[in-house]
Design an enzyme around this catalytic site. Structure first.
Site, short mmCIF file in Angstrom:
data_model
loop_
_atom_site.label_atom_id
_atom_site.label_comp_id
_atom_site.label_asym_id
_atom_site.label_seq_id
_atom_site.Cartn_x
_atom_site.Cartn_y
_atom_site.Cartn_z
N ASP A 64 -9.01 -3.18 -7.22
CA ASP A 64 -8.50 -2.23 -6.23
C ASP A 64 -9.00 -0.82 -6.55
OD1 ASP A 64 -6.97 -0.64 -4.53
OD2 ASP A 64 -5.17 -1.86 -4.79
N HIS B 86 -7.70 -4.56 -3.06
CA HIS B 86 -6.62 -3.94 -2.30
C HIS B 86 -6.33 -4.79 -1.06
CE1 HIS B 86 -4.02 -0.55 -1.42
NE2 HIS B 86 -4.40 -0.62 -0.16
N CYS C 179 0.85 -1.20 0.00
CA CYS C 179 0.00 0.00 0.00
C CYS C 179 0.89 1.25 0.00
CB CYS C 179 -0.96 -0.06 1.19
SG CYS C 179 -2.13 1.31 1.31
#
Length: 231
Positions: A170, A201, A122
């Site tokens: 995502d 995600h 991330c």
């Protein structure tokens, strides 16, 4: 494998913590695991432990230490809101500087005599990409790095091989952003981008096992190809 916390000296003379996971059978190389926006959580420590089990000296530096040292946020509504607040306050260039200090620290540690890879998730994925363009590291892996498309000018400056992983579902790194990233990257094998059609995600640590396992297997092969086998 055993773990502990060590202090790393920052450029300004202060110190920040890093979670250290030491392998029982070291291969000489090191992996620096870069956190998500939730801090160096149990999940991030588990990722570090996983790489240590595979022979890597693994470190997870606390990149939010200037905001709140040692913070660990949950995925509930309040935790997510606070995580995004911290992300807005986070100084990326200072964070990259801290990663550089972590790389320097690794090179002084007992059991290290090889190469250094940076692996980020991330927020950490974007930092891994930027570190590959700015720091003396040997390999970088970005799992669903959010916002890389804002720093595409750094793609031409990559100093080491880079692997990226993205899920097509995502919403934080949508396909159109991934298209821009892929178009800006140097050709394989210098940079390789993998897409996972059914992944969202965070899939590497909280998604379907088949996607996480495939991404990890690809990362393992990448690290061996770049860093080398046991020394």
């Amino acid at each position: 494998m055993h773990s502990n916390i060590e202090l790393i000296e920052a450029a300004d003379g202060r110190s920040f913590q890093a979670y250290i996971s030491k392998p029982a059978r070291p291969n000489g190389h090191a992996v620096i695991v870069l956190q998500e926006i939730f801090g160096v959580t149990a999940t991030i420590r588990q990722v570090a432990d996983h790489y240590a089990e595979e022979g890597y000296l693994a470190l997870a530096p606390d990149l939010f230490w200037r905001i709140e040292p040692g913070v660990e946020l949950g995925h509930d509504k309040a935790g997510v809101a606070r995580a995004f607040e911290y992300l807005q306050r986070f100084d990326e260039l200072a964070g990259i500087e801290d990663i550089g200090r972590t790389v320097e620290h690794v090179r002084t540690m007992e059991g290290f005599h090889g190469r250094v890879a940076v692996i980020g998730l991330c927020m950490g994925g974007k930092l891994a990409y930027r570190a590959a363009a700015k720091l003396p590291i040997d390999a970088a892996v970005a799992f669903y790095g959010v916002g890389i498309e804002k720093n595409l000018d750094e793609a031409a400056a990559l100093q080491c091989p880079l692997m990226l992983h993205y899920g097509d579902l995502d919403r934080y790194a949508p396909p159109e952003a991934v298209d821009l990233i892929e178009a800006a990257l140097p050709a394989a094998p210098r940079a390789v981008l993998h897409r996972y059609p059914q992944a969202d995600h965070g899939f590497y640590t909280r998604g379907a096992a088949q996607d996480a396992d495939l991404a990890h297997a690809r990362t393992q092969r990448f690290l061996v190809s770049v860093l080398g086998v046991d020394q």
